[in-house]
Design a protein around this motif. Sequence first.
Motif, short mmCIF file in Angstrom:
data_model
loop_
_atom_site.label_atom_id
_atom_site.label_comp_id
_atom_site.label_asym_id
_atom_site.label_seq_id
_atom_site.Cartn_x
_atom_site.Cartn_y
_atom_site.Cartn_z
N ASN A 1 1.40 -1.10 0.02
CA ASN A 1 -0.09 0.24 0.20
C ASN A 1 1.24 1.25 -0.03
N TYR A 2 2.03 1.39 0.89
CA TYR A 2 2.65 2.23 0.91
C TYR A 2 3.79 2.99 -0.89
N VAL A 3 3.91 1.89 -1.29
CA VAL A 3 4.51 1.93 -2.57
C VAL A 3 3.41 2.10 -3.66
N THR A 4 2.06 1.92 -3.16
CA THR A 4 0.58 2.38 -4.33
C THR A 4 0.60 4.26 -4.24
N SER B 1 10.98 12.52 12.40
CA SER B 1 9.50 12.67 13.03
C SER B 1 9.06 12.22 11.54
N SER B 2 7.33 11.71 11.92
CA SER B 2 6.90 12.38 10.94
C SER B 2 6.50 13.88 9.76
N ALA B 3 6.34 14.53 10.65
CA ALA B 3 6.14 15.88 9.18
C ALA B 3 7.69 15.99 8.81
N ALA B 4 8.90 15.36 9.40
CA ALA B 4 10.05 15.84 9.10
C ALA B 4 10.55 14.88 7.26
N ILE B 5 9.55 13.78 8.07
CA ILE B 5 9.40 12.63 6.74
C ILE B 5 8.72 13.59 5.69
N HIS B 6 7.23 13.82 6.09
CA HIS B 6 6.35 13.87 4.31
C HIS B 6 6.92 15.59 3.69
N THR B 7 8.11 16.71 4.90
CA THR B 7 8.15 17.35 4.30
C THR B 7 9.45 16.90 3.09
N MET B 8 10.46 16.15 3.14
CA MET B 8 11.42 15.53 2.75
C MET B 8 10.38 14.91 1.65
N MET B 9 9.58 13.60 1.78
CA MET B 9 8.76 13.95 0.28
C MET B 9 8.09 14.58 -1.22
N ALA B 10 7.98 15.07 0.43
CA ALA B 10 7.02 16.52 -0.41
C ALA B 10 7.74 17.45 -1.86
N SER B 11 9.01 17.48 -0.87
CA SER B 11 10.61 17.45 -1.84
C SER B 11 11.08 17.04 -3.04
N PHE B 12 11.36 15.48 -2.56
CA PHE B 12 11.03 14.14 -3.36
C PHE B 12 10.37 15.02 -4.46
N PHE B 13 8.92 15.08 -4.51
CA PHE B 13 7.77 15.00 -5.35
C PHE B 13 8.27 15.95 -6.61
N VAL B 14 8.35 17.07 -6.09
CA VAL B 14 8.48 17.94 -7.11
C VAL B 14 9.53 18.20 -7.77
N CYS B 15 10.86 17.61 -6.96
CA CYS B 15 12.64 17.47 -7.51
C CYS B 15 12.00 16.09 -8.87
N PHE B 16 10.72 15.24 -8.21
CA PHE B 16 11.17 14.38 -9.65
C PHE B 16 9.55 13.85 -9.78
N PRO B 17 8.59 14.73 -10.69
CA PRO B 17 7.20 15.00 -9.92
C PRO B 17 6.55 13.68 -10.73
N ASP B 18 7.67 13.06 -11.69
CA ASP B 18 7.22 11.51 -12.32
C ASP B 18 7.84 10.19 -12.35
N ALA B 19 7.95 10.46 -10.50
CA ALA B 19 8.81 9.18 -10.26
C ALA B 19 7.94 8.07 -9.62
N HIS B 20 8.97 7.23 -10.14
CA HIS B 20 7.84 5.74 -9.71
C HIS B 20 9.37 4.63 -9.30
N TRP B 21 8.42 3.58 -8.50
CA TRP B 21 9.20 2.73 -8.24
C TRP B 21 8.11 0.72 -8.36
N GLU B 22 9.39 0.19 -9.03
CA GLU B 22 9.00 -1.07 -9.24
C GLU B 22 9.75 -2.23 -8.35
N VAL B 23 8.43 -3.19 -7.65
CA VAL B 23 9.25 -3.59 -6.80
C VAL B 23 8.42 -5.06 -7.30
N ALA B 24 9.73 -6.09 -7.73
CA ALA B 24 9.13 -7.21 -8.03
C ALA B 24 8.89 -8.37 -7.04
N GLU B 25 9.06 -7.98 -5.72
CA GLU B 25 9.01 -8.76 -4.45
C GLU B 25 8.71 -8.38 -3.37
N TYR B 26 7.87 -8.41 -2.13
CA TYR B 26 8.39 -8.31 -1.07
C TYR B 26 8.22 -8.99 -0.29
#
Length: 121
Positions: A12-15, A45-70
């Motif tokens: 769910n997190y990856v989706t 902290s959740s807040a610091a992680i959220h801020t980092m992720m927001a910046s990441f998606f600005v830098c990589f607006p089409d980021a996509h992760w492929e995962v074959a196996e968990y």
Amino acid sequence: MDTNQSIELAKNYVTLSNDHNLPLIQLLFADDATYHSAYFGEYKSSAAIHTMMASFFVCFPDAHWEVAEYRGIEDNGVEFNFAMTGMDTSSGEQVKRQGLERIYFTPDGLIKHIAVLKPHN
């Protein structure tokens, strides 16, 4: 929590990450969660992680992760190899990164720690 539950939470997190759904991603983290990335550093902290992720998606607006196996691991954890692709807006270059990610959950299913390792780790 059993291994199958942990794996479903990780999927769910990856989706949600592939959908760039920051409001729902933020709800997945415990308030005192930590995040360590060999690519982007340490966040506490959740807040610091959220801020980092927001910046990441600005830098990589089409980021996509492929995962074959968990795979279930100790301590309510899940690990998976990934390939991340995306256009880096700061350089205009297409990026492809591979790595190993480990996500650890609290007994009630919130993310307590994420570790993102480069392939050689």
